[in-house]
Write a protein that holds these residues in place. Sequence first.
Motif, mmCIF file in Angstrom:
data_model
loop_
_atom_site.group_PDB
_atom_site.id
_atom_site.type_symbol
_atom_site.label_atom_id
_atom_site.label_comp_id
_atom_site.label_asym_id
_atom_site.label_seq_id
_atom_site.Cartn_x
_atom_site.Cartn_y
_atom_site.Cartn_z
ATOM 1 N N ASP A 188 0.905 -1.316 0.144
ATOM 2 C CA ASP A 188 0.060 -0.031 0.043
ATOM 3 C C ASP A 188 0.896 1.266 -0.004
ATOM 4 O O ASP A 188 1.577 1.398 0.864
ATOM 5 C CB ASP A 188 -0.682 0.034 1.418
ATOM 6 C CG ASP A 188 -1.503 1.086 1.417
ATOM 7 O OD1 ASP A 188 -1.886 1.984 0.647
ATOM 8 O OD2 ASP A 188 -2.577 1.146 2.445
ATOM 9 N N GLN A 248 0.511 4.050 2.645
ATOM 10 C CA GLN A 248 0.741 3.544 4.195
ATOM 11 C C GLN A 248 2.474 3.571 4.099
ATOM 12 O O GLN A 248 3.027 4.204 5.127
ATOM 13 C CB GLN A 248 0.722 2.021 4.354
ATOM 14 C CG GLN A 248 0.675 1.556 5.774
ATOM 15 C CD GLN A 248 0.238 2.576 6.916
ATOM 16 O OE1 GLN A 248 -0.880 2.613 6.989
ATOM 17 N NE2 GLN A 248 1.014 3.110 7.704
ATOM 18 N N THR A 299 3.220 7.294 4.661
ATOM 19 C CA THR A 299 3.026 7.717 5.947
ATOM 20 C C THR A 299 4.214 7.346 6.791
ATOM 21 O O THR A 299 4.770 7.897 7.637
ATOM 22 C CB THR A 299 1.616 7.276 6.625
ATOM 23 O OG1 THR A 299 0.626 7.252 5.649
ATOM 24 C CG2 THR A 299 1.135 7.853 7.883
ATOM 25 N N ASP A 300 4.516 6.032 6.543
ATOM 26 C CA ASP A 300 5.691 5.503 7.285
ATOM 27 C C ASP A 300 7.215 6.132 7.123
ATOM 28 O O ASP A 300 7.927 6.749 8.210
ATOM 29 C CB ASP A 300 5.920 3.983 7.149
ATOM 30 C CG ASP A 300 4.880 3.348 7.565
ATOM 31 O OD1 ASP A 300 3.773 3.549 8.326
ATOM 32 O OD2 ASP A 300 4.581 2.000 7.229
#
Length: 434
Positions: free
Chosen positions: A287, A290, A293-294
Motif C-alpha cells: 500500500d 501507508q 505515511t511511514d
Amino acid sequence: MHQGEILTEQKGKSRLGAAPQATRGSLRQEAAEKLANPSPASAPGNSTPELLHELQVQQIELEMQNEELRSAHTAIEKSRDRYADLYDFAPVGYITLSAHGTINEINLTAAALLGMERGKLIQRRFAPFVVPENTDLWHQHFMRTKHKREKLSFELALKPDVGPVLHAQLDCLPADDLVHIVLIDITERKRMEKEILERRNEMAELHTLHVAAQTAAAIAHELNQPLLAIASYSKAALMLMKAETPDFGKIAKAIEGCERQSHRAGQSIRDLLQLLSTEEFPTEEFDLNQEITDVLETARLEHELQFDSLLRLENDLPPILANRAHVQKVLFNLLRNGIEAMQDAGVPLPAITVTVCTKANAGVALVTIQDNGPGIMQEHAHRLFEPFFTTKAKGIGMGLAISRMLIEENGGQLWMDEQQGCGATFHLTLPFAS
Ligand code: ADP
C-alpha cells in the motif's frame, strides 16, 4: 617499323594487290621500261602518256593510303601512350613476377612504393622487400598462386629501399608461368584502424573509471546520512554518560539509534550493490499510502527532521508492485532534499505536501512531493538528475540520479515539475500490481 618502310611496302602492295614484296622492284622496272620503250603493238591505252598518267594516279592513290596509314599509326601510338600512362600512374601498383619471383614488369606507382627507380627493380627479386616477419607468409602465397593457380588476396608489411615500413594489400593472379600482383598501399588505413582501436580502449577505460567513480559516490551517498546520524547519537550518548547522574534510559535509546542506523547503512549498501549488479531484485505488492505515511514518520523520528506535512492521499488506492526498500529510499531522498532546501533558505515554516493519486488511464500511481522552499533555479533544472550535480557545499550530487534509476528499475518515472512557482515539485509514478 619506320615510316619509310611502311611507305615502300605499301607502294608495292598497292600496285599489285597482295603481291609479295619481291615484286616491288619489278614494278618500278616495268613502269620505267614501258616509259622508255613504248611497244608498237601496244594498244592505244598503253601509250607512254597513258602509262604516265596511270602511274601518277597510282602514286596519288598510294600517297593517300600512306597518309591513312600514318594517321592510323599515330592513333595507335597515342593509344599505346595512354595505356602506358594508365598503367604507370594508376593509383595502385602493378608488378609482374617471373616464376622465380623476380620482377619482370612494374609500374611507376609500385616502384615508388618500393622506394627504387623502376630500371633498378627489373630482374630484382621481390621477396627482399617483404619484412622478415612476413617472409613465410609471402612465400606460401606466392607458391599457391604459382602452382595451384589460385587468386589470392592478403596483407603484407613491406620494407621499401628508402622510407618507413608500409602496409600493403596484395592481390595475386596467376598468368601462365607469371604472377601478376596488384599492390595497394593501406598504411594510412592501418594507422587509422590502430588509432580508432586505441581511442576505443581509452574510452572503455574512461567509462570504467566513470562507473567506478559513480559507484563510489553512490556508496558515499548511501553512507552519509546514517553516519551523520550515528555521529549525533554517539555524541548525545557521550554527553549523557558524562553527566553527574547519567540517564541510562536515554543512553540506551541513543545506542539503539546507533544500532538502527548501522543496520540502515548496511541495508542501503546491500540494496545498492544488488541494484548495480544484474541480479533480479525482489518486488512485492504493498500500500503506497501507508508507505508514504511511514517514511514521513521515520524522517521525523529517526532523522529528527523538522517539517509540517500535508497528505492528500487517494482513498482505495490499489496496491502497487515494486521493491519496498527502493521506494522508501526515493521518497526519503526527495523529502530530505526539500527539507534541506527549505532549511538552507531559512524558510520559517518548512512545509511539505505529498499528494498521491491515480494517473488517469496509465495504470500507475502518481506521487507528487512539493515543498515551500526556494525552488529550482532555471539554469540548474536540466542538470538536476545528472550524477555529481550538486549546489550544496557538502553534497555529493547522487541522490536524484540514484532515485531516478531506482524508480525506472521498478517500472515508473521520476521528473521535476518545470513550472516555476513557489518551491520545488517532483513527480513519480509506480505501477499497480494488477
Ligand atoms: P545532493 O543532495 O547531494 O546535492 P541530489 O542529486 O539529491 O544531490 O540533488 C542535486 C541538486 O538538486 C541539489 O544540490 C539541489 O541544488 C537541487 N535540488 C534537489 N531537490 C531540491 C529541492 N527540493 N529544492 C531545491 N533544490 C533542490
